[in-house]
Design a protein around this motif. Structure first.
Motif, mmCIF file in Angstrom:
data_model
loop_
_atom_site.group_PDB
_atom_site.id
_atom_site.type_symbol
_atom_site.label_atom_id
_atom_site.label_comp_id
_atom_site.label_asym_id
_atom_site.label_seq_id
_atom_site.Cartn_x
_atom_site.Cartn_y
_atom_site.Cartn_z
ATOM 1 N N HIS A 59 9.001 -7.155 -1.088
ATOM 2 C CA HIS A 59 7.973 -6.586 -0.205
ATOM 3 C C HIS A 59 7.445 -7.677 0.717
ATOM 4 O O HIS A 59 6.502 -8.393 0.375
ATOM 5 C CB HIS A 59 6.848 -5.993 -1.051
ATOM 6 C CG HIS A 59 5.846 -5.191 -0.278
ATOM 7 N ND1 HIS A 59 5.125 -4.159 -0.845
ATOM 8 C CD2 HIS A 59 5.411 -5.263 1.017
ATOM 9 C CE1 HIS A 59 4.301 -3.631 0.054
ATOM 10 N NE2 HIS A 59 4.455 -4.311 1.204
ATOM 11 N N HIS A 61 6.655 -8.696 5.100
ATOM 12 C CA HIS A 61 6.501 -8.216 6.479
ATOM 13 C C HIS A 61 6.590 -9.413 7.426
ATOM 14 O O HIS A 61 5.574 -10.037 7.736
ATOM 15 C CB HIS A 61 5.146 -7.547 6.675
ATOM 16 C CG HIS A 61 4.896 -6.363 5.785
ATOM 17 N ND1 HIS A 61 5.430 -5.115 6.022
ATOM 18 C CD2 HIS A 61 4.163 -6.236 4.653
ATOM 19 C CE1 HIS A 61 5.030 -4.273 5.075
ATOM 20 N NE2 HIS A 61 4.259 -4.935 4.227
ATOM 21 N N MET A 64 5.846 -8.451 11.834
ATOM 22 C CA MET A 64 5.487 -7.021 11.803
ATOM 23 C C MET A 64 4.355 -6.699 12.775
ATOM 24 O O MET A 64 3.285 -7.303 12.708
ATOM 25 C CB MET A 64 5.055 -6.602 10.398
ATOM 26 C CG MET A 64 4.841 -5.098 10.317
ATOM 27 S SD MET A 64 4.039 -4.554 8.789
ATOM 28 C CE MET A 64 2.314 -4.719 9.229
ATOM 29 N N LYS A 150 9.583 3.769 2.734
ATOM 30 C CA LYS A 150 8.150 3.697 2.441
ATOM 31 C C LYS A 150 7.377 4.715 3.274
ATOM 32 O O LYS A 150 7.636 4.875 4.474
ATOM 33 C CB LYS A 150 7.602 2.290 2.726
ATOM 34 C CG LYS A 150 6.107 2.172 2.380
ATOM 35 C CD LYS A 150 5.516 0.786 2.604
ATOM 36 C CE LYS A 150 4.013 0.804 2.362
ATOM 37 N NZ LYS A 150 3.337 -0.422 2.740
ATOM 38 N N PHE A 152 3.220 6.449 3.839
ATOM 39 C CA PHE A 152 1.811 6.075 3.748
ATOM 40 C C PHE A 152 0.930 7.303 3.556
ATOM 41 O O PHE A 152 1.007 8.240 4.342
ATOM 42 C CB PHE A 152 1.351 5.364 5.029
ATOM 43 C CG PHE A 152 1.865 3.970 5.197
ATOM 44 C CD1 PHE A 152 3.168 3.736 5.598
ATOM 45 C CD2 PHE A 152 1.036 2.883 4.964
ATOM 46 C CE1 PHE A 152 3.651 2.445 5.758
ATOM 47 C CE2 PHE A 152 1.502 1.584 5.122
ATOM 48 C CZ PHE A 152 2.814 1.364 5.517
ATOM 49 N N TYR A 155 -3.916 5.184 6.574
ATOM 50 C CA TYR A 155 -3.767 4.951 8.018
ATOM 51 C C TYR A 155 -3.480 6.235 8.816
ATOM 52 O O TYR A 155 -2.444 6.347 9.495
ATOM 53 C CB TYR A 155 -2.636 3.933 8.296
ATOM 54 C CG TYR A 155 -2.776 2.591 7.630
ATOM 55 C CD1 TYR A 155 -3.881 1.769 7.847
ATOM 56 C CD2 TYR A 155 -1.776 2.113 6.789
ATOM 57 C CE1 TYR A 155 -3.985 0.527 7.237
ATOM 58 C CE2 TYR A 155 -1.867 0.881 6.169
ATOM 59 C CZ TYR A 155 -2.978 0.099 6.390
ATOM 60 O OH TYR A 155 -3.062 -1.129 5.790
ATOM 61 N N HIS A 183 2.604 3.905 -0.235
ATOM 62 C CA HIS A 183 1.300 3.254 -0.065
ATOM 63 C C HIS A 183 0.277 4.324 -0.428
ATOM 64 O O HIS A 183 0.008 5.235 0.361
ATOM 65 C CB HIS A 183 1.127 2.766 1.368
ATOM 66 C CG HIS A 183 -0.180 2.079 1.612
ATOM 67 N ND1 HIS A 183 -0.267 0.843 2.216
ATOM 68 C CD2 HIS A 183 -1.463 2.433 1.324
ATOM 69 C CE1 HIS A 183 -1.544 0.478 2.298
ATOM 70 N NE2 HIS A 183 -2.281 1.439 1.768
ATOM 71 N N HIS A 239 2.317 -2.271 -3.933
ATOM 72 C CA HIS A 239 1.055 -3.047 -3.986
ATOM 73 C C HIS A 239 -0.069 -2.358 -4.753
ATOM 74 O O HIS A 239 -1.173 -2.145 -4.230
ATOM 75 C CB HIS A 239 0.594 -3.485 -2.598
ATOM 76 C CG HIS A 239 0.598 -2.442 -1.510
ATOM 77 N ND1 HIS A 239 0.106 -1.192 -1.677
ATOM 78 C CD2 HIS A 239 1.026 -2.501 -0.209
ATOM 79 C CE1 HIS A 239 0.225 -0.514 -0.542
ATOM 80 N NE2 HIS A 239 0.788 -1.298 0.357
ATOM 81 N N ALA A 287 -6.635 -7.027 3.102
ATOM 82 C CA ALA A 287 -5.326 -6.375 2.985
ATOM 83 C C ALA A 287 -5.598 -5.015 2.374
ATOM 84 O O ALA A 287 -6.663 -4.772 1.799
ATOM 85 C CB ALA A 287 -4.393 -7.173 2.084
ATOM 86 N N SER A 288 -4.647 -4.129 2.486
ATOM 87 C CA SER A 288 -4.816 -2.794 1.907
ATOM 88 C C SER A 288 -3.680 -2.485 0.943
ATOM 89 O O SER A 288 -2.523 -2.703 1.302
ATOM 90 C CB SER A 288 -4.833 -1.738 3.014
ATOM 91 O OG SER A 288 -5.958 -1.924 3.819
ATOM 92 N N ASP A 315 3.956 -8.634 -0.757
ATOM 93 C CA ASP A 315 3.348 -7.979 0.405
ATOM 94 C C ASP A 315 2.940 -9.047 1.430
ATOM 95 O O ASP A 315 1.896 -8.928 2.084
ATOM 96 C CB ASP A 315 2.156 -7.112 -0.008
ATOM 97 C CG ASP A 315 1.731 -6.156 1.096
ATOM 98 O OD1 ASP A 315 2.446 -6.058 2.111
ATOM 99 O OD2 ASP A 315 0.669 -5.529 0.945
ATOM 100 N N CYS A 317 2.155 -10.799 4.426
ATOM 101 C CA CYS A 317 1.887 -10.252 5.761
ATOM 102 C C CYS A 317 0.861 -11.173 6.419
ATOM 103 O O CYS A 317 -0.344 -10.907 6.387
ATOM 104 C CB CYS A 317 1.374 -8.819 5.625
ATOM 105 S SG CYS A 317 1.368 -7.947 7.198
ATOM 106 N N ASN A 337 -4.569 -6.294 8.694
ATOM 107 C CA ASN A 337 -4.423 -6.204 7.229
ATOM 108 C C ASN A 337 -3.243 -7.032 6.753
ATOM 109 O O ASN A 337 -2.112 -6.780 7.156
ATOM 110 C CB ASN A 337 -4.159 -4.745 6.813
ATOM 111 C CG ASN A 337 -5.412 -3.869 6.829
ATOM 112 O OD1 ASN A 337 -5.461 -2.862 6.149
ATOM 113 N ND2 ASN A 337 -6.421 -4.234 7.611
ATOM 114 N N GLY A 338 -3.518 -7.957 5.857
ATOM 115 C CA GLY A 338 -2.401 -8.684 5.255
ATOM 116 C C GLY A 338 -2.826 -10.049 4.752
ATOM 117 O O GLY A 338 -3.752 -10.668 5.287
HETATM 118 N N1 LIG Z 1 -0.831 -4.563 2.810
HETATM 119 C C1 LIG Z 1 -1.325 -4.859 3.992
HETATM 120 O O1 LIG Z 1 -2.521 -4.959 4.117
HETATM 121 N N2 LIG Z 1 -0.527 -5.062 5.050
HETATM 122 C C2 LIG Z 1 0.842 -4.828 5.123
HETATM 123 C C3 LIG Z 1 1.182 -3.388 5.322
HETATM 124 C C4 LIG Z 1 1.232 -2.617 4.038
HETATM 125 O O2 LIG Z 1 1.976 -2.996 3.137
HETATM 126 O O3 LIG Z 1 0.538 -1.618 3.932
#
Ligand SMILES: NC(=O)NCCC(=O)O
Ligand SMILES: [Zn+2]
Ligand SMILES: [Zn+2]
Length: 461
Positions: A59, A61, A64, A150, A152, A155, A183, A239, A287-288, A315, A317, A337-338
């Motif tokens: 996982h 990014h 991104m 993946k 969601f 969002y 997610h 995550h 982060a989310s 994750d 990011c 977010n990350g």
């Molecule tokens: N996790 C995060 O906050 N950013 C990366 C995108 C995701 O995995 O939702």
């Protein structure tokens, strides 16, 4: 070209044994009982060290796009940082923008990554536009070696999929053997809480966690599990951060449903207290799903021990504090977010071994073997065995190190783990037989990493 890794303890998910490892070209040729004479061009001394399969981070990014900016590690910088930390494979997420096709998205991610990675890499596909065309295109993605998709529940307006869309994608996954990754946060309810907080003038980074309560991760996780049950598709929760979500996963697994979940190092080590740091420092930890109160951490470690949590990914990011996290000063909902971490996963998980929470075999299992199985890479990756790719890490369990932005290799201007003192450190890393990291530094480079077309997941609860 042959290499003998001599004198170490070979650790696989199934057990640890004193053995020498003979590498021929890109493959592991043999495990040899200590003391047997073997000729090799090069010898690596692993006395007192573990010899483990290279880490697989399922996982990440790199490059991104998110909220008008882009994560700052390129495929080159991010995979070099990963190698420094003992990770020899990443599976990164290609992101379908609404209104575009899955196949053009895949082409786009290949053009970012191909020729630029220092370690092997594969892709998952983020599906943000569920329609007849994209559902059909999932089949072509699978043929192209991308069979994990993946979606969601968070969002709204960006990546969000309705329950009906998720159901349709799961039906397609059931039909084709693909896996849906989820997610799982209730984005519709969260958006209301976010709007209310901002209207109240509550704009600091800690609000990110307060408007995304763990109950809304638990609820979404349960809903995703129910949809998966109705369709008969396997489900992979990404995550996972909250005890409530873990509870839902545990119950589903106990009934034999093919539900799997990863957690990430940030949820094991960091907490809402980091988000509450003053002077906008908390933005570094946005982060989310969000970082949770500390009491969730013990539950996650328990889940790792009992296999209710199957594996750990980062994750990764990364957004810089300066200029990127800054975008959300005065409005936490605009903070990209990350959290960065691709370099530190193996070391951070090793602390579980040091503290006696994980066996050394389980450490290898959650960081390499299970990701290889889940993502259709086993036994090519994820095991030290004859015929496997020679992705091998020589790990010194007694070395000490302190994590810092001053010494990490990720292309980001802060460390989420600044000052953390760890026991254990990577000594040598081989990627398909080539020494890419050792005491003298980094010897690999962009272009060494190959794209991994992945088999369908055959792994069951
Ligand atoms: N996790 C995060 O906050 N950013 C990366 C995108 C995701 O995995 O939702
Ligand atoms: Zn996500
Ligand atoms: Zn992610």
């Amino acid at each position: 070209m042959s290499t003998l890794i001599r004198g170490g303890t070979v650790v696989n998910a199934t057990g640890a044994v004193a053995a020498d490892v003979l590498v021929q070209g890109e493959k592991i040729a043999a495990l040899v009982a200590p003391g047997f004479e073997v000729q090799a061009d090069t010898v690596i001394d692993a006395t007192g060290k573990y010899v483990i399969p290279g880490g697989i981070d399922g996982h990440t990014h790199m490059e991104m796009p998110f909220g008008g900016t882009s994560s700052v590690d390129t495929f080159e910088t991010g995979t070099i940082a990963a190698a420094w930390g003992g990770t020899t494979t990443i599976v990164d997420f290609a992101v379908q923008a609404k209104g575009t096709s899955l196949l053009s998205t895949l082409d786009k991610w290949h053009s970012k990554a191909d020729g630029n990675c220092a370690i092997d890499y594969g892709f998952h596909m983020i599906v943000s536009d569920v329609n007849d065309t994209s559902l059909k295109e999932m089949e072509s993605c699978i043929d192209a070696g991308v069979n994990t998709f993946k979606m969601f529940m968070a969002y709204p307006g960006v990546f969000y999929a309705t329950d009906g869309e998720i159901l349709r994608a799961m039906q397609k996954a059931r039909e084709t053997g693909a896996t849906i990754m989820m997610h799982a946060e209730n984005g519709i309810a969260i958006d209301q809480l976010v709007a209310q907080a901002i209207a109240n003038g509550d704009t600091d980074p800690v609000q990110h966690a307060l408007t995304r309560p763990p109950e809304l991760e638990g609820e979404a996780t349960s809903r995703a599990i129910a949809l998966a049950k109705v369709t008969g598709a396997p489900l992979y929760i990404v995550h996972l951060s909250a005890a409530q979500a873990l509870d839902a996963v545990t119950k589903a697994r106990d009934t034999g449903q093919n539900v799997f979940a990863e957690t990430c190092p940030q949820y094991l080590y960091l907490s809402i207290e980091d988000l509450a740091k003053p002077d906008f420092e908390g933005s570094k930890y946005v982060a989310s799903p969000p970082l949770r109160p500390k009491e969730h951490q013990g539950e996650l470690w328990r889940g790792l021990r009992t296999n209710d949590l199957s594996l750990v990914s980062t994750d990764h990011c990364p957004f810089c504090f300066k200029d990127q996290k800054e975008l959300g000063r005065g409005d936490f909902s605009k903070i990209p977010n990350g959290i960065p971490g691709v370099e530190h996963r193996i070391d951070l998980l090793h602390q579980g071994v040091v503290r006696g929470e994980l066996t050394v075999e389980r450490w290898v299992e959650i960081s390499s073997t299970t990701p290889a199985r889940m993502f259709g890479l086993y036994p090519r990756k994820g095991v030290i065995a004859p015929g496997a790719d020679a992705d091998v890490v020589v790990y010194d369990p007694m070395a000490r190190q302190t994590l810092s932005v001053e010494t990490h290799h990720m292309n980001v201007d802060y460390s989420a783990y600044e000052g953390m003192e760890l026991t254990g450190k990577v000594s040598t890393v081989l990627s398909r037989g080539k020494v890419v990291v050792d005491d003298d530094g980094f010897h690999g480079g962009a272009g060494h990493g190959r794209f991994l077309g992945r088999d369908l997941n055959q792994y069951l609860v």
